[in-house]
Write an enzyme that holds these catalytic residues in place. Structure first.
Site, PDB file in Angstrom:
ATOM      1  N   ASP A  11       0.887  -1.169   0.000  1.00  0.00           N
ATOM      2  CA  ASP A  11       0.000   0.000   0.000  1.00  0.00           C
ATOM      3  C   ASP A  11       0.919   1.212   0.000  1.00  0.00           C
ATOM      4  O   ASP A  11       1.643   1.431   0.970  1.00  0.00           O
ATOM      5  CB  ASP A  11      -0.878  -0.062   1.260  1.00  0.00           C
ATOM      6  CG  ASP A  11      -1.666   1.220   1.507  1.00  0.00           C
ATOM      7  OD1 ASP A  11      -1.539   2.172   0.720  1.00  0.00           O
ATOM      8  OD2 ASP A  11      -2.409   1.248   2.504  1.00  0.00           O
ATOM      9  N   HIS A  18      -8.131   5.107   3.491  1.00  0.00           N
ATOM     10  CA  HIS A  18      -7.536   3.789   3.166  1.00  0.00           C
ATOM     11  C   HIS A  18      -8.478   3.010   2.246  1.00  0.00           C
ATOM     12  O   HIS A  18      -8.975   1.948   2.622  1.00  0.00           O
ATOM     13  CB  HIS A  18      -7.286   2.997   4.443  1.00  0.00           C
ATOM     14  CG  HIS A  18      -6.241   3.594   5.335  1.00  0.00           C
ATOM     15  ND1 HIS A  18      -4.896   3.457   5.098  1.00  0.00           N
ATOM     16  CD2 HIS A  18      -6.345   4.331   6.471  1.00  0.00           C
ATOM     17  CE1 HIS A  18      -4.201   4.071   6.050  1.00  0.00           C
ATOM     18  NE2 HIS A  18      -5.061   4.615   6.893  1.00  0.00           N
ATOM     19  N   ASP A  52      -4.425  -1.743  -1.508  1.00  0.00           N
ATOM     20  CA  ASP A  52      -3.166  -2.456  -1.758  1.00  0.00           C
ATOM     21  C   ASP A  52      -2.998  -2.803  -3.234  1.00  0.00           C
ATOM     22  O   ASP A  52      -3.965  -3.167  -3.900  1.00  0.00           O
ATOM     23  CB  ASP A  52      -3.135  -3.735  -0.919  1.00  0.00           C
ATOM     24  CG  ASP A  52      -2.969  -3.407   0.546  1.00  0.00           C
ATOM     25  OD1 ASP A  52      -1.822  -3.388   1.010  1.00  0.00           O
ATOM     26  OD2 ASP A  52      -3.979  -3.117   1.208  1.00  0.00           O
ATOM     27  N   TYR A  89      -3.628   9.698   0.330  1.00  0.00           N
ATOM     28  CA  TYR A  89      -3.499   9.411   1.747  1.00  0.00           C
ATOM     29  C   TYR A  89      -2.514   8.251   1.964  1.00  0.00           C
ATOM     30  O   TYR A  89      -2.547   7.269   1.238  1.00  0.00           O
ATOM     31  CB  TYR A  89      -4.869   9.073   2.358  1.00  0.00           C
ATOM     32  CG  TYR A  89      -4.785   9.042   3.850  1.00  0.00           C
ATOM     33  CD1 TYR A  89      -4.611  10.225   4.567  1.00  0.00           C
ATOM     34  CD2 TYR A  89      -4.780   7.834   4.543  1.00  0.00           C
ATOM     35  CE1 TYR A  89      -4.467  10.215   5.936  1.00  0.00           C
ATOM     36  CE2 TYR A  89      -4.633   7.811   5.919  1.00  0.00           C
ATOM     37  CZ  TYR A  89      -4.480   9.006   6.609  1.00  0.00           C
ATOM     38  OH  TYR A  89      -4.326   8.985   7.962  1.00  0.00           O
ATOM     39  N   ASN A 103      16.242  -7.979  -0.322  1.00  0.00           N
ATOM     40  CA  ASN A 103      15.012  -8.760  -0.350  1.00  0.00           C
ATOM     41  C   ASN A 103      13.939  -7.942   0.362  1.00  0.00           C
ATOM     42  O   ASN A 103      14.201  -7.446   1.461  1.00  0.00           O
ATOM     43  CB  ASN A 103      15.281 -10.086   0.399  1.00  0.00           C
ATOM     44  CG  ASN A 103      14.123 -11.059   0.313  1.00  0.00           C
ATOM     45  OD1 ASN A 103      12.972 -10.690   0.508  1.00  0.00           O
ATOM     46  ND2 ASN A 103      14.439 -12.303   0.024  1.00  0.00           N
ATOM     47  N   LYS A 131      -7.418  -5.026   4.927  1.00  0.00           N
ATOM     48  CA  LYS A 131      -7.933  -4.806   6.287  1.00  0.00           C
ATOM     49  C   LYS A 131      -7.922  -6.099   7.104  1.00  0.00           C
ATOM     50  O   LYS A 131      -8.852  -6.393   7.852  1.00  0.00           O
ATOM     51  CB  LYS A 131      -9.355  -4.212   6.266  1.00  0.00           C
ATOM     52  CG  LYS A 131      -9.513  -2.974   5.416  1.00  0.00           C
ATOM     53  CD  LYS A 131      -8.622  -1.821   5.848  1.00  0.00           C
ATOM     54  CE  LYS A 131      -8.830  -0.600   4.968  1.00  0.00           C
ATOM     55  NZ  LYS A 131      -7.804  -0.463   3.896  1.00  0.00           N
ATOM     56  N   TYR A 230       2.036   0.752  15.016  1.00  0.00           N
ATOM     57  CA  TYR A 230       1.067   0.575  13.943  1.00  0.00           C
ATOM     58  C   TYR A 230       1.373   1.475  12.765  1.00  0.00           C
ATOM     59  O   TYR A 230       1.487   2.684  12.908  1.00  0.00           O
ATOM     60  CB  TYR A 230      -0.352   0.863  14.438  1.00  0.00           C
ATOM     61  CG  TYR A 230      -1.382   0.563  13.381  1.00  0.00           C
ATOM     62  CD1 TYR A 230      -1.491  -0.709  12.851  1.00  0.00           C
ATOM     63  CD2 TYR A 230      -2.225   1.558  12.897  1.00  0.00           C
ATOM     64  CE1 TYR A 230      -2.418  -0.999  11.862  1.00  0.00           C
ATOM     65  CE2 TYR A 230      -3.159   1.273  11.917  1.00  0.00           C
ATOM     66  CZ  TYR A 230      -3.253  -0.002  11.409  1.00  0.00           C
ATOM     67  OH  TYR A 230      -4.177  -0.272  10.439  1.00  0.00           O
ATOM     68  N   LYS A 233      -2.220  -2.168   8.094  1.00  0.00           N
ATOM     69  CA  LYS A 233      -2.411  -3.604   8.320  1.00  0.00           C
ATOM     70  C   LYS A 233      -1.619  -4.397   7.281  1.00  0.00           C
ATOM     71  O   LYS A 233      -1.257  -3.883   6.231  1.00  0.00           O
ATOM     72  CB  LYS A 233      -3.914  -3.915   8.252  1.00  0.00           C
ATOM     73  CG  LYS A 233      -4.313  -5.075   9.118  1.00  0.00           C
ATOM     74  CD  LYS A 233      -4.009  -4.854  10.580  1.00  0.00           C
ATOM     75  CE  LYS A 233      -4.017  -6.142  11.367  1.00  0.00           C
ATOM     76  NZ  LYS A 233      -3.516  -5.955  12.734  1.00  0.00           N
ATOM     77  N   GLN A 243      -5.866 -28.276  -8.859  1.00  0.00           N
ATOM     78  CA  GLN A 243      -6.213 -29.402  -9.762  1.00  0.00           C
ATOM     79  C   GLN A 243      -5.138 -30.515  -9.741  1.00  0.00           C
ATOM     80  O   GLN A 243      -4.020 -30.289  -9.310  1.00  0.00           O
ATOM     81  CB  GLN A 243      -6.443 -28.929 -11.195  1.00  0.00           C
ATOM     82  CG  GLN A 243      -7.478 -27.819 -11.352  1.00  0.00           C
ATOM     83  CD  GLN A 243      -8.908 -28.196 -10.998  1.00  0.00           C
ATOM     84  OE1 GLN A 243      -9.630 -27.426 -10.397  1.00  0.00           O
ATOM     85  NE2 GLN A 243      -9.320 -29.406 -11.347  1.00  0.00           N
ATOM     86  N   TYR A 348      -2.954   0.850  18.137  1.00  0.00           N
ATOM     87  CA  TYR A 348      -2.662   2.261  18.383  1.00  0.00           C
ATOM     88  C   TYR A 348      -2.160   2.469  19.801  1.00  0.00           C
ATOM     89  O   TYR A 348      -2.603   1.789  20.729  1.00  0.00           O
ATOM     90  CB  TYR A 348      -3.922   3.112  18.173  1.00  0.00           C
ATOM     91  CG  TYR A 348      -4.195   3.414  16.734  1.00  0.00           C
ATOM     92  CD1 TYR A 348      -3.912   4.662  16.194  1.00  0.00           C
ATOM     93  CD2 TYR A 348      -4.709   2.431  15.897  1.00  0.00           C
ATOM     94  CE1 TYR A 348      -4.160   4.934  14.862  1.00  0.00           C
ATOM     95  CE2 TYR A 348      -4.953   2.694  14.565  1.00  0.00           C
ATOM     96  CZ  TYR A 348      -4.679   3.949  14.051  1.00  0.00           C
ATOM     97  OH  TYR A 348      -4.915   4.212  12.744  1.00  0.00           O
TER      98      TYR A 348
HETATM   99  P1  13P Z   1      -4.556  -0.325   5.568  1.00  0.00           P
HETATM  100  O1  13P Z   1      -3.560  -1.198   6.254  1.00  0.00           O
HETATM  101  O2  13P Z   1      -5.347  -1.089   4.557  1.00  0.00           O
HETATM  102  O3  13P Z   1      -3.884   0.884   5.013  1.00  0.00           O
HETATM  103  O4  13P Z   1      -5.636   0.139   6.626  1.00  0.00           O
HETATM  104  C1  13P Z   1      -5.245   0.907   7.692  1.00  0.00           C
HETATM  105  C2  13P Z   1      -6.346   1.306   8.617  1.00  0.00           C
HETATM  106  O5  13P Z   1      -6.077   1.542   9.772  1.00  0.00           O
HETATM  107  C3  13P Z   1      -7.721   1.403   8.131  1.00  0.00           C
HETATM  108  O6  13P Z   1      -8.632   1.713   9.146  1.00  0.00           O
HETATM  109  P1  13P Z   2     -13.880 -31.596 -15.248  1.00  0.00           P
HETATM  110  O1  13P Z   2     -14.342 -32.974 -15.583  1.00  0.00           O
HETATM  111  O2  13P Z   2     -14.820 -30.491 -15.734  1.00  0.00           O
HETATM  112  O3  13P Z   2     -12.432 -31.363 -15.576  1.00  0.00           O
HETATM  113  O4  13P Z   2     -13.969 -31.447 -13.646  1.00  0.00           O
HETATM  114  C1  13P Z   2     -13.222 -32.269 -12.807  1.00  0.00           C
HETATM  115  C2  13P Z   2     -13.209 -31.836 -11.445  1.00  0.00           C
HETATM  116  O5  13P Z   2     -12.572 -32.444 -10.621  1.00  0.00           O
HETATM  117  C3  13P Z   2     -13.973 -30.633 -11.018  1.00  0.00           C
HETATM  118  O6  13P Z   2     -13.940 -30.440  -9.651  1.00  0.00           O
HETATM  119 MG    MG Z   3      -3.717   2.245   3.680  1.00  0.00          MG
HETATM  120 MG    MG Z   4      -4.575  -2.106   2.943  1.00  0.00          MG
END
Ligand code: 13P
Ligand code: 13P
Ligand code: MG
Ligand code: MG
Length: 376
Positions: A11, A18, A52, A89, A103, A131, A230, A233, A243, A348
């Site tokens: 986000d 939000h 998000d 926001y 990473n 949320k 905080y 979220k 499958q 909070y």
């Molecule tokens: P987000 O983590 O989706 O930004 O939401 C934060 C929040 O406090 C909404 O009330």
């Molecule tokens: P189909 O025969 O349509 O591939 O479906 C198989 C199956 O497992 C559906 O849940």
């Molecule tokens: Mg947000």
């Molecule tokens: Mg969010």
């Protein structure tokens, strides 16, 4: 050649509170990722749920690859600049550190990655939630991969009857990754005992015991553990291969009809029903309710088909209506009892200050049962 699927999600700003990202913000991120297509990725797809944005990528670099992670980090950084320029926001909300360090795990964005040899046909589902916390997927994954009341394949398919291995992470442990593997069905009660606690134990991965193949990768980021306060979220993402040696797509989707109560509603501090919605849906009532979207794809030679929006089917309208009713019911009791999270999970600092001040005003009576207060 192995294919890697990576979802990196953050986000970085939203319209009207939000609620939802702007088209311009999505455009900035798309442009950045498009530039990486030739050198790094075999395909990508960008979508949003609530406030998000998720970048789904296919490549051959393996999970946790520095170039893929850096590219996504920079795309979100660029996005945050657009968000700032537009006055959105929470611009840059989930980018919790200044400099990229190899990473994006532990830096704010949520990550789910799966590497595998493509089957001749390779269907998979991409879930996004807003949320809520990573533990929101605990119950749906338990039902889909461990419960024959939900998944007929656990009785009917020779591959599925061998069961699944669940890898669970203790997200309360912040010194490193504390994980446990449980073998299903033998460990059924042990699994239930852990997954009961959505705040603490979270499904990180699931493997088919039939061939060892990984079916599930989920994000386990808990932002308050990274930031120490905080900041927003977690809003977790999830990849599920389906499958053949895995549950059918319909078996993975079925548990969402429960619309279970999950944590993370309004200010990350309340309980609300997990409403299945079409991809791109924003938030509304009490900054919610907690929502989950699901796109179905096939990947072949590292290229995606167009997605099918799994919760667009008319069946889910009834579930949405029920979730809305559940949301209004629990909101009727405001801050009381089960509607608001326990003290340890409140997101909070305000209530901590309030209780500290009140603590000083408490008095202990001189004698049990006496009316006078000490020091009065
Ligand atoms: P987000 O983590 O989706 O930004 O939401 C934060 C929040 O406090 C909404 O009330
Ligand atoms: P189909 O025969 O349509 O591939 O479906 C198989 C199956 O497992 C559906 O849940
Ligand atoms: Mg947000
Ligand atoms: Mg969010």
């Amino acid at each position: 050649m192995k294919t890697t699927l990576s979802i990196i999600k953050a986000d970085v700003g939203s319209i009207g509170g939000h609620v939802a990202p702007s088209k311009k913000l999505l455009g900035t991120i798309r442009e950045h990722v498009e530039d990486a297509m030739t050198s790094l990725l075999s395909d990508y797809y960008i979508t949003s749920t609530g406030d998000d944005i998720a970048i789904l990528m296919a490549h051959d670099k393996g999970p946790g690859h520095v170039d893929v992670h850096r590219m996504a980090w920079e795309a979100f950084k660029d996005g945050a600049l657009t968000a700032k320029a537009q006055g959105l926001y929470g611009a840059g909300q989930d980018l919790l550190v200044d400099a990229f360090s190899g990473n994006v795990k532990g830096m704010g964005p949520a990550v789910a990655e799966l590497e595998f040899d493509e089957r001749p046909n390779e269907p998979f589902l991409m879930f996004m939630a807003d949320k809520t916390e990573p533990g929101a997927y605990n119950l749906p994954l338990y039902m889909a991969f461990a419960d024959p009341m939900n998944t007929a394949g656990l009785l009917l398919s020779p591959e599925l009857t061998k069961g699944f291995r669940f890898r669970i992470m203790d997200v309360g442990y912040t010194e490193g990754d504390r994980v446990i593997d449980l073998e299903l069905p033998e460990d059924l009660y042990n699994l239930a005992a852990l997954l009961r606690d959505n705040d603490r134990y979270v499904v990180e991965a699931i493997f088919a015991r039939h061939d060892g193949e990984q079916a599930v990768a989920a994000s386990t980021t808990r932002l308050h553990n990274i930031a120490g306060r905080y900041t927003g979220k977690d809003d977790p993402v999830l990849l599920v291969r389906t499958q053949k040696n895995f549950p059918a797509s319909g078996e993975v989707l079925a548990p969402y009809s429960v619309a279970p109560f999950v944590n993370g509603y309004m200010r990350g501090s309340h309980v609300g029903p997990f409403m299945p919605v079409v991809s791109g849906t924003g938030c509304s009532y009490f900054d919610g309710p907690p929502i989950v979207s699901c796109l179905g794809f096939c990947v072949h030679n590292g290229r995606f088909t167009e997605p099918v929006d799994m919760f667009a089917h008319p069946f889910w309208d009834t579930v949405r209506d029920r979730a809305a009713t559940k949301a209004m019911e629990i909101r009727r009791q405001g801050f009381s009892g089960a509607a608001m999270l326990p003290f340890s999970e409140l997101e909070y600092g305000g209530i901590t200050n309030l209780l500290e001040k009140l603590d000083r005003r408490f008095k202990v009576r001189a004698e049990k049962g006496a009316n006078e207060l000490v020091g009065v």
